[in-house]
Design an enzyme around this catalytic site. Structure first.
Site, PDB file in Angstrom:
ATOM      1  N   CYS A 136      77.835 -76.055  42.795  1.00 22.24           N
ATOM      2  CA  CYS A 136      78.447 -77.093  43.639  1.00 22.24           C
ATOM      3  C   CYS A 136      79.193 -78.113  42.778  1.00 22.24           C
ATOM      4  CB  CYS A 136      77.371 -77.785  44.474  1.00 22.24           C
ATOM      5  SG  CYS A 136      78.026 -79.149  45.445  1.00 22.24           S
ATOM      6  N   CYS A 139      78.907 -81.747  43.866  1.00 15.70           N
ATOM      7  CA  CYS A 139      77.609 -82.369  43.573  1.00 15.70           C
ATOM      8  C   CYS A 139      77.495 -82.719  42.087  1.00 15.70           C
ATOM      9  CB  CYS A 139      76.446 -81.431  43.906  1.00 15.70           C
ATOM     10  SG  CYS A 139      76.608 -80.553  45.445  1.00 15.70           S
ATOM     11  N   ASP A 140      77.967 -81.820  41.213  1.00 15.63           N
ATOM     12  CA  ASP A 140      77.622 -81.928  39.796  1.00 15.63           C
ATOM     13  C   ASP A 140      78.795 -82.127  38.842  1.00 15.63           C
ATOM     14  OD1 ASP A 140      74.941 -81.512  40.492  1.00 15.63           O
ATOM     15  OD2 ASP A 140      75.227 -79.345  40.520  1.00 15.63           O
TER      16      ASP A 140
END
Ligand code: NAP
Length: 316
Positions: A136, A139-140
């Site tokens: 992701c 997200c990261d």
């Protein structure tokens, strides 16, 4: 929380399919309950810009899902955050067991549990998950400011993630096992034109290399599948974007599935192999897997559930 809730239509899942089903079932005065899992909003909450949702030339995925949730609520859909851990579909009314301890019973169920990212299955991938290996980018990606990143895959997800990661990375290498991409042409054009992105064709990821203390990724070992030659590339982040598989754990033993686990529905319908159980979105759609097609299937499922109940299948 524990207890027992009954409803005419229980919707499980909170992506475009689930929320659209919520809107339609509410407007049919069925007073549906929609259960959100641990990722309310589903896969679109892990994307950034969405450019193919009709009516919005560009919208952020998480914003779109917040709007869909509000829309379903405004129409009268009750939305509860409770992960379903078990579904009993042997008798009607059907029973869903919530993680909270609550039992939900309903004569009609709409399954809209979606799909989730696939992994390669490498031991080293598992070891460094959360320590440099991710599925992701939204997200990261932030953790890899000015670092080199590798993205694996050749579909829309891989190309979108590669483009998004250029916001942080010093360089992004897209590693693909063939020399052509599945991604939409407009995305491919952006990818090929981007100065920070390099494409490495005919290569597969063989191993993620890194340190143990502190745990972190340092490089990737790649194999040229034409020549068999192995090579290494420095990378602090490795993003796996090789597709999705349907989130079918609740129904794999009770509903007919095909093509790697997608729930089978009747032609031109969301009816599954059990009357009263309807499936919509990525759980059943192995072909299109778009927000707009999922939303359409959610609409179909609600209309079919309404008709099913109108035919006298009421027992709650
Ligand atoms: P996808 O289209 O199935 O692409 C998966 C990619 O990963 C393919 O290029 C595939 O290679 C590669 N791959 C699969 N298994 C692999 C393995 N074991 N090793 C190396 N490479 C592997 O999946 P996706 O990109 O996640 O997209 C899923 C669906 O969502 C698609 O229908 C897509 O259009 C849709 N989607 C749409 C948008 C959008 O509209 N903006 C955004 C994201 C996703 P091959 O090409 O060689 O098979």
């Amino acid at each position: 929380m524990s207890g027992h809730r009954t409803t005419k239509v229980l919707i499980i899942g909170s992506g475009p399919a689930g929320y659209s089903a919520g809107v339609y079932a509410s407007r049919a005065m069925l007073q549906p309950i929609l259960l959100q899992g641990i990722e309310p909003g589903g896969q679109l909450t892990t994307t950034t810009e969405v450019e193919n949702w009709p009516g919005d030339t560009s919208v952020q995925g998480p914003d779109l899902m917040v709007r869909m949730e509000s829309h379903a609520r405004a129409m009268g859909c009750e939305i509860i955050q409770d992960q379903v851990t078990r579904l009993e579909l042997g008798n009607r009314p059907f029973v869903a067991h919530g993680d909270s301890g609550t039992l939900y019973t309903a004569p009609a169920i709409i399954l809209a549990t979606g799909a989730r990212a696939k992994w390669l299955g490498l031991e080293s991938e598992e070891k460094f998950k959360g320590f440099g290996v991710s599925a992701c980018a939204t997200c990261d990606g932030f953790f890899f400011r000015d670092q080199e990143i590798v993205v694996i895959g050749g579909g829309n997800t891989a190309v979108e993630e590669a483009l998004f990661l250029t916001n942080f990375a010093s360089k992004v290498t897209l590693v693909h096992r063939r020399d052509s991409l599945r991604a939409e042409k407009v995305l491919q054009e952006r990818l090929f034109a981007h100065p920070k992105i390099e494409c490495l064709w005919f290569h597969t990821l063989e191993q993620v290399l890194g340190s143990d203390n502190p745990r972190g990724v340092e490089a990737v070992a790649l194999r040229n599948i034409e020549t068999g030659e192995m090579s290494q590339r420095p990378a602090k982040g490795v993003f796996i974007a090789i597709g999705h598989s349907p989130a079918n754990e609740l129904v794999i033993d009770s509903l007919e599935t095909h093509l790697g686990g997608y729930v089978v529905t009747k032609p031109d319908s969301t009816e599954t192999s059990i009357p009263g159980v309807f499936a919509a979105g990525d759980l059943t759609d192995h072909r299109y897997r778009q927000a707009v097609t999922s939303a359409g299937m959610g609409c179909m499922a609600a209309l079919e559930a309404e008709r099913f109940l109108a035919e006298g299948n009421f027992s709650q």
